[in-house]
Design a protein around this motif. Structure first.
Motif, PDB file in Angstrom:
ATOM      1  N   TYR A 181       2.631   0.823   6.699  1.00  0.00           N
ATOM      2  CA  TYR A 181       2.896   0.675   8.122  1.00  0.00           C
ATOM      3  C   TYR A 181       4.188   1.389   8.528  1.00  0.00           C
ATOM      4  CZ  TYR A 181       3.831  -1.581  12.600  1.00  0.00           C
ATOM      5  OH  TYR A 181       4.104  -1.818  13.919  1.00  0.00           O
ATOM      6  N   CYS A 182       5.163   1.354   7.634  1.00  0.00           N
ATOM      7  CA  CYS A 182       6.451   1.979   7.961  1.00  0.00           C
ATOM      8  C   CYS A 182       6.317   3.484   8.153  1.00  0.00           C
ATOM      9  CB  CYS A 182       7.485   1.665   6.886  1.00  0.00           C
ATOM     10  SG  CYS A 182       7.018   2.214   5.242  1.00  0.00           S
ATOM     11  N   ASP A 183       5.272   4.076   7.559  1.00  0.00           N
ATOM     12  CA  ASP A 183       5.071   5.520   7.698  1.00  0.00           C
ATOM     13  C   ASP A 183       4.227   5.874   8.921  1.00  0.00           C
ATOM     14  OD1 ASP A 183       6.489   5.857   5.369  1.00  0.00           O
ATOM     15  OD2 ASP A 183       4.697   6.014   4.098  1.00  0.00           O
ATOM     16  N   THR A 184       3.343   4.954   9.300  1.00  0.00           N
ATOM     17  CA  THR A 184       2.343   5.317  10.322  1.00  0.00           C
ATOM     18  C   THR A 184       2.367   4.448  11.570  1.00  0.00           C
ATOM     19  OG1 THR A 184       0.678   3.840   9.372  1.00  0.00           O
ATOM     20  CG2 THR A 184       0.775   6.093   8.494  1.00  0.00           C
ATOM     21  N   LYS A 185       2.906   3.220  11.443  1.00  0.00           N
ATOM     22  CA  LYS A 185       2.807   2.221  12.521  1.00  0.00           C
ATOM     23  C   LYS A 185       1.337   2.020  12.920  1.00  0.00           C
ATOM     24  CE  LYS A 185       7.301   1.828  12.926  1.00  0.00           C
ATOM     25  NZ  LYS A 185       7.689   2.709  11.786  1.00  0.00           N
ATOM     26  N   ASP A 186       0.457   2.136  11.921  1.00  0.00           N
ATOM     27  CA  ASP A 186      -0.996   2.088  12.163  1.00  0.00           C
ATOM     28  C   ASP A 186      -1.554   0.714  11.785  1.00  0.00           C
ATOM     29  OD1 ASP A 186      -3.686   2.466  12.429  1.00  0.00           O
ATOM     30  OD2 ASP A 186      -3.851   4.099  10.970  1.00  0.00           O
ATOM     31  N   ASN A 187      -1.910  -0.062  12.784  1.00  0.00           N
ATOM     32  CA  ASN A 187      -2.536  -1.369  12.558  1.00  0.00           C
ATOM     33  C   ASN A 187      -4.020  -1.337  12.919  1.00  0.00           C
ATOM     34  OD1 ASN A 187      -0.521  -2.956  11.470  1.00  0.00           O
ATOM     35  ND2 ASN A 187       0.302  -3.578  13.450  1.00  0.00           N
ATOM     36  N   SER A 188      -4.643  -0.208  12.695  1.00  0.00           N
ATOM     37  CA  SER A 188      -6.055  -0.080  13.040  1.00  0.00           C
ATOM     38  C   SER A 188      -6.933  -0.705  11.948  1.00  0.00           C
ATOM     39  CB  SER A 188      -6.448   1.387  13.204  1.00  0.00           C
ATOM     40  OG  SER A 188      -6.376   2.062  11.959  1.00  0.00           O
ATOM     41  N   VAL A 216       4.878  -7.714  10.320  1.00  0.00           N
ATOM     42  CA  VAL A 216       4.152  -6.650  11.016  1.00  0.00           C
ATOM     43  C   VAL A 216       2.762  -7.091  11.425  1.00  0.00           C
ATOM     44  CG1 VAL A 216       5.434  -4.842   9.841  1.00  0.00           C
ATOM     45  CG2 VAL A 216       3.263  -5.610   8.876  1.00  0.00           C
ATOM     46  N   SER A 217       2.227  -8.091  10.707  1.00  0.00           N
ATOM     47  CA  SER A 217       0.862  -8.515  11.032  1.00  0.00           C
ATOM     48  C   SER A 217       0.782  -9.120  12.422  1.00  0.00           C
ATOM     49  CB  SER A 217       0.349  -9.530   9.999  1.00  0.00           C
ATOM     50  OG  SER A 217       1.065 -10.749  10.089  1.00  0.00           O
ATOM     51  N   ARG A 218       1.917  -9.529  12.969  1.00  0.00           N
ATOM     52  CA  ARG A 218       1.905 -10.073  14.318  1.00  0.00           C
ATOM     53  C   ARG A 218       1.465  -9.010  15.315  1.00  0.00           C
ATOM     54  NH1 ARG A 218       7.738 -12.205  13.271  1.00  0.00           N
ATOM     55  NH2 ARG A 218       7.333 -14.050  12.002  1.00  0.00           N
ATOM     56  N   ASN A 219       1.619  -7.769  14.960  1.00  0.00           N
ATOM     57  CA  ASN A 219       1.240  -6.687  15.859  1.00  0.00           C
ATOM     58  C   ASN A 219      -0.214  -6.260  15.687  1.00  0.00           C
ATOM     59  OD1 ASN A 219       3.902  -6.473  16.891  1.00  0.00           O
ATOM     60  ND2 ASN A 219       4.493  -5.292  15.078  1.00  0.00           N
ATOM     61  N   ILE A 220      -0.893  -6.843  14.716  1.00  0.00           N
ATOM     62  CA  ILE A 220      -2.305  -6.529  14.499  1.00  0.00           C
ATOM     63  C   ILE A 220      -3.120  -7.258  15.561  1.00  0.00           C
ATOM     64  CG2 ILE A 220      -4.253  -6.691  12.917  1.00  0.00           C
ATOM     65  CD1 ILE A 220      -2.236  -6.705  10.612  1.00  0.00           C
ATOM     66  N   SER A 221      -3.980  -6.562  16.241  1.00  0.00           N
ATOM     67  CA  SER A 221      -4.770  -7.201  17.299  1.00  0.00           C
ATOM     68  C   SER A 221      -5.724  -8.227  16.705  1.00  0.00           C
ATOM     69  CB  SER A 221      -5.561  -6.149  18.072  1.00  0.00           C
ATOM     70  OG  SER A 221      -6.634  -5.658  17.294  1.00  0.00           O
ATOM     71  N   THR A 222      -6.010  -9.235  17.504  1.00  0.00           N
ATOM     72  CA  THR A 222      -6.937 -10.282  17.072  1.00  0.00           C
ATOM     73  C   THR A 222      -8.293  -9.700  16.714  1.00  0.00           C
ATOM     74  OG1 THR A 222      -5.819 -11.905  18.465  1.00  0.00           O
ATOM     75  CG2 THR A 222      -8.044 -12.443  17.757  1.00  0.00           C
TER      76      THR A 222
END
Length: 391
Positions: free
Chosen positions: A54-61, A9-15
């Motif tokens: 992440y599975c609950d929120t899809k939040d990578n903020s 999932v960390s691949r979806n975290i913005s740089t």
């Protein structure tokens, strides 16, 4: 969440978010009861954890991510040793710690330098060992250390700009260098360019000069009188050893804490800061570059020169003859009388704006009565050669 899932999932975290949470951590686990160092010689043990899964929120903020060591990450995700609320508070605790540790106002630039220089040196070491040596995998890992160091440096500098030499003209201002460096830090944290060299160019090399990390060869500062004033201050502090002129990179050698160091006189940002710290800025009477050039020529003829007084760099003795250096648009009779040179000495006008006309006819006449030799730069070369032949 196990590590494998975290990596996916960390691949979806913005740089931008990755770099921000990395800088926030200051290179240590965010658990205030742990704070283990995350960067080792062999790599890093840093893990990015979601406060709310992440599975609950899809939040990578940024607000939902935190840097932890593997142990604390496991205890949080698998062992439920900490609640989400507790982990969320860790971000505020680290922010408060950061503000407390790195917002101190220092009394002197030397105190500031003692805090900033080790961090800059560490950054330089990482860049040279990993980026310059083309070890890009390790460079990517240890960029996190640079991010953490930069965050600390920026806060320290922000709270101590009053100690940095400033000038209304940017090219004469160390504060302008510091401000450019802080912009570089902001850009470094915000982006990760594919062509890293482009970003590195934005790093102002003058910052390493200012904090004594690495000398930077720039133009000489013009005033001989400022150097003389600096020597006097260093003598009073018991730090002056010697000055070496008549070479391409002239320097003052100082001793501090039983360690000798060369302060190069063309290492402009550092020298400018020393002038500011010790109140050594003086009006230019004799231009240093011209003086050093003349002394270089003396040496090139196989002659040595000695200063009659180390606090007066404008008078030397060469093969028993005293030479006085002046820098006058036109050396006049009045100026020569003010100098009161002793008999049989030579007075060299370094200005040399118009050959023979750099010295007035009245000055030449009174010089004969005073038994003093007046020299333009054109005549200086032959005069030195004649001294050399008399050895």
């Amino acid at each position: 969440m196990i590590l494998k899932e975290m990596n996916e999932v960390s691949r979806n975290i913005s740089t931008k978010v990755e770099r921000r949470i990395c800088a926030e951590s200051m290179g240590r686990c965010m658990n205030p009861e742990c704070k283990v160092e995350l960067f080792k010689d062999s790599g890093d043990i840093m893990e990015k954890a979601h406060i709310i899964p992440y599975c609950d929120t899809k939040d990578n903020s940024y607000e939902n991510l935190i840097i932890l060591c593997p142990n604390c990450h496991t205890n949080f995700d698998k062992n439920s040793a900490f609640s989400a609320g507790e982990v969320e508070k860790w971000k505020q605790i680290r922010k408060a710690e950061f503000e407390r540790f790195f917002s101190k106002e220092y009394d002197t630039f030397e105190d500031l330098k003692n805090e900033v220089a080790p961090l800059l040196s560490h950054n330089q070491e990482i860049f040279e060992n990993y980026y310059s040596e083309n070890q890009r995998d390790l460079w990517s890992i240890f960029e996190g250390v640079i991010l953490s160091n930069n965050k600390m440096i920026r806060s320290i500098l922000k709270h101590n700009t009053k100690l940095i030499q400033n000038h209304s003209q940017e090219s004469y201002s160390n504060l302008a260098i510091v401000q450019k460096f802080m912009l570089h830090i902001d850009e470094f944290e915000a982006t990760r360019l594919s062509k890293e060299k482009i970003r590195h160019v934005l790093f102002p090399s003058e910052i390493n000069s200012l904090f004594g990390i690495e000398p930077l060869v720039k133009d000489f500062m013009p005033s001989v009188e400022s150097i003389e004033s600096l020597i006097a201050v260093l003598q009073n502090k018991g730090e002056f050893e010697l000055i070496v002129l008549g070479v391409d990179n002239p320097y003052i050698q100082v001793i501090k804490d039983s360690t000798s160091e060369k302060i190069y006189l063309n290492d402009t940002p550092r020298l400018r800061q020393m002038y500011y710290d010790y109140n050594c800025f003086r009006k230019v009477n004799v231009r240093f570059e011209s003086l050093n050039y003349a002394l270089k020529y003396i040496k090139s003829r196989g002659l040595n020169f000695n200063f009659l007084n180390i606090n007066n760099l404008k008078e030397v003795k060469v093969n028993g003859i005293k030479i006085v250096f002046v820098y006058e648009y036109c050396l006049s009779k009045i100026k020569l009388l003010q100098l009161s040179p002793e008999e049989k000495c030579a007075v060299l006008n370094l200005h040399n704006w118009n050959g023979e006309s750099c010295i007035s006819s009245d000055a030449y006449e009174i010089a004969k009565e005073m038994k003093v030799t007046l020299l333009t730069m054109d005549k200086f070369y032959g005069y030195i050669n004649s001294i050399n032949q008399k050895r």
